[in-house]
Motif scaffolding. Structure first.
Motif, short mmCIF file in Angstrom:
data_model
loop_
_atom_site.label_atom_id
_atom_site.label_comp_id
_atom_site.label_asym_id
_atom_site.label_seq_id
_atom_site.Cartn_x
_atom_site.Cartn_y
_atom_site.Cartn_z
N GLU A 1 0.83 -1.20 0.00
CA GLU A 1 0.00 0.00 0.00
C GLU A 1 0.87 1.26 0.00
O GLU A 1 0.60 2.23 -0.71
CB GLU A 1 -0.88 -0.02 1.26
N ASN A 2 1.92 1.23 0.78
CA ASN A 2 2.85 2.34 0.85
C ASN A 2 3.54 2.54 -0.51
O ASN A 2 3.71 3.68 -0.97
CB ASN A 2 3.87 2.07 1.96
N LYS A 3 3.89 1.45 -1.11
CA LYS A 3 4.53 1.50 -2.44
C LYS A 3 3.58 2.10 -3.46
O LYS A 3 3.96 2.94 -4.28
CB LYS A 3 4.98 0.10 -2.85
N GLU A 4 2.33 1.69 -3.43
CA GLU A 4 1.33 2.21 -4.37
C GLU A 4 1.12 3.71 -4.15
O GLU A 4 1.00 4.49 -5.11
CB GLU A 4 -0.01 1.46 -4.20
N ASN A 5 1.07 4.10 -2.88
CA ASN A 5 0.91 5.53 -2.57
C ASN A 5 2.11 6.34 -3.07
O ASN A 5 1.95 7.45 -3.61
CB ASN A 5 0.74 5.74 -1.06
N GLN A 6 3.28 5.79 -2.90
CA GLN A 6 4.49 6.48 -3.38
C GLN A 6 4.49 6.58 -4.89
O GLN A 6 4.89 7.60 -5.47
CB GLN A 6 5.74 5.75 -2.87
N GLU A 7 4.05 5.52 -5.54
CA GLU A 7 3.99 5.53 -7.01
C GLU A 7 2.97 6.56 -7.50
O GLU A 7 3.21 7.28 -8.46
CB GLU A 7 3.66 4.13 -7.55
N LYS A 8 1.84 6.62 -6.81
CA LYS A 8 0.82 7.61 -7.16
C LYS A 8 1.36 9.03 -6.95
O LYS A 8 1.16 9.91 -7.78
CB LYS A 8 -0.45 7.42 -6.31
N GLU A 9 2.02 9.21 -5.83
CA GLU A 9 2.59 10.52 -5.53
C GLU A 9 3.67 10.88 -6.54
O GLU A 9 3.75 12.01 -7.02
CB GLU A 9 3.16 10.53 -4.11
N LEU A 10 4.49 9.90 -6.86
CA LEU A 10 5.55 10.12 -7.85
C LEU A 10 4.94 10.45 -9.21
O LEU A 10 5.40 11.36 -9.90
CB LEU A 10 6.45 8.87 -7.94
N LEU A 11 3.90 9.75 -9.57
CA LEU A 11 3.21 10.01 -10.84
C LEU A 11 2.60 11.42 -10.82
O LEU A 11 2.68 12.14 -11.81
CB LEU A 11 2.12 8.95 -11.07
N SER A 12 2.03 11.79 -9.68
CA SER A 12 1.44 13.12 -9.54
C SER A 12 2.51 14.20 -9.65
O SER A 12 2.34 15.21 -10.34
CB SER A 12 0.72 13.21 -8.20
N VAL A 13 3.63 14.00 -8.99
CA VAL A 13 4.75 14.96 -9.05
C VAL A 13 5.27 15.04 -10.48
O VAL A 13 5.54 16.14 -11.00
CB VAL A 13 5.86 14.56 -8.06
N LYS A 14 5.41 13.88 -11.11
CA LYS A 14 5.90 13.86 -12.50
C LYS A 14 4.93 14.59 -13.42
O LYS A 14 5.35 15.39 -14.27
CB LYS A 14 6.08 12.40 -12.95
N THR A 15 3.64 14.36 -13.25
CA THR A 15 2.62 15.02 -14.06
C THR A 15 2.67 16.54 -13.83
O THR A 15 2.62 17.32 -14.79
CB THR A 15 1.22 14.48 -13.73
N ASN A 16 2.77 16.93 -12.56
CA ASN A 16 2.87 18.36 -12.23
C ASN A 16 4.13 18.98 -12.84
O ASN A 16 4.10 20.09 -13.38
CB ASN A 16 2.90 18.57 -10.71
N TYR A 17 5.22 18.25 -12.75
CA TYR A 17 6.48 18.73 -13.31
C TYR A 17 6.36 18.91 -14.83
O TYR A 17 6.76 19.94 -15.37
CB TYR A 17 7.62 17.76 -12.97
N GLU A 18 5.80 17.92 -15.49
CA GLU A 18 5.64 18.00 -16.95
C GLU A 18 4.70 19.14 -17.33
O GLU A 18 4.97 19.88 -18.28
CB GLU A 18 5.13 16.66 -17.50
N LYS A 19 3.62 19.28 -16.59
CA LYS A 19 2.67 20.35 -16.86
C LYS A 19 3.34 21.72 -16.64
O LYS A 19 3.21 22.62 -17.47
CB LYS A 19 1.45 20.20 -15.93
N THR A 20 4.07 21.85 -15.54
CA THR A 20 4.78 23.10 -15.24
C THR A 20 5.83 23.38 -16.30
O THR A 20 5.98 24.52 -16.77
CB THR A 20 5.42 23.02 -13.84
N SER A 21 6.56 22.37 -16.69
CA SER A 21 7.58 22.54 -17.74
C SER A 21 6.94 22.97 -19.05
O SER A 21 7.44 23.88 -19.73
CB SER A 21 8.35 21.24 -17.96
N GLU A 22 5.85 22.32 -19.38
CA GLU A 22 5.14 22.66 -20.62
C GLU A 22 4.62 24.09 -20.55
O GLU A 22 4.78 24.87 -21.50
CB GLU A 22 3.97 21.67 -20.79
N ASP A 23 4.00 24.45 -19.42
CA ASP A 23 3.48 25.81 -19.26
C ASP A 23 4.60 26.85 -19.31
O ASP A 23 4.47 27.89 -19.94
CB ASP A 23 2.72 25.94 -17.93
N SER A 24 5.67 26.57 -18.60
CA SER A 24 6.78 27.52 -18.59
C SER A 24 7.41 27.66 -19.98
O SER A 24 7.82 28.75 -20.37
CB SER A 24 7.84 27.14 -17.55
N GLU A 25 7.46 26.57 -20.73
CA GLU A 25 7.99 26.62 -22.10
C GLU A 25 7.09 27.49 -22.99
O GLU A 25 7.58 28.32 -23.76
CB GLU A 25 8.12 25.20 -22.68
#
Length: 183
Positions: A6-30
């Motif tokens: 469960e902890n692993k799944e939560n971390q993966e979800k969080e990592l996916l969320s951070v990655k998505t936010n990062y990509e969105k922010t990078s795209e927006d900033s570009e």
């Protein structure tokens, strides 16, 4: 084990969320950077046009000053010049009158009258040519001055347009900077 999974799944979800936010922010900033770059290039282009136009305006302004000064001198000189031409005609007519009234009739008087008549014709023709040439010169400079004034007015209007455009793009650039800071 369930807890680890469960902890692993939560971390993966969080990592996916951070990655998505990062990509969105990078795209927006570009996107914002591209808009900013375009806006900055427009500002630079308009600024260069304004500098070049300013150089031209300084040149035209100097010409206007010189032409106005010269035309003012011609306007002051014009009545004196035309009056002096008229005075030379009157002076010759006075000499002719003096010859008629003073010299006794005879061959000498006729010769003097003939010479003064030739001088009168030559003076009239010369005076007319001189006054015509002067007036043409005067009109040429008057037209040149009007042309320079017209060009200068057009340049002023163009500068006003550039200034307005520059301010609009500068405002747009400021808005873009604010958007970037929000990211």
């Amino acid at each position: 084990m369930n807890l680890i999974k469960e902890n692993k799944e939560n971390q993966e979800k969080e990592l996916l969320s951070v990655k998505t936010n990062y990509e969105k922010t990078s795209e927006d900033s570009e996107k914002i950077y591209k808009k900013y770059k375009i806006s900055h290039e427009k500002l630079t282009t308009i600024h260069k046009k304004m500098i070049e136009l300013n150089r031209t305006m300084v040149t035209h302004h100097q010409i206007l000053l010189e032409e106005s000064d010269y035309l003012s001198k011609l306007e002051i000189f014009k009545p004196r010049f035309l009056k002096s031409l008229e005075n030379s005609k009157v002076h010759i007519l006075n000499i002719k009158s003096d010859i008629r009234n003073t010299i006794v009739e005879g061959e000498d008087k006729n010769k003097l009258i003939s010479l003064i008549n030739d001088l009168t014709q030559t003076t009239d023709l010369s005076s007319n040519l001189l006054s015509k040439a002067f007036l043409e010169h005067y009109e040429k400079y008057k037209k040149t001055l009007e042309k320079e004034k017209s060009e200068y007015r057009e340049e002023l209007e163009k500068l006003e347009i550039y200034t307005k455009e520059y301010k609009e793009i500068e405002k747009e650039t400021t808005t873009i900077k604010k958007e970037y800071k929000k990211i």
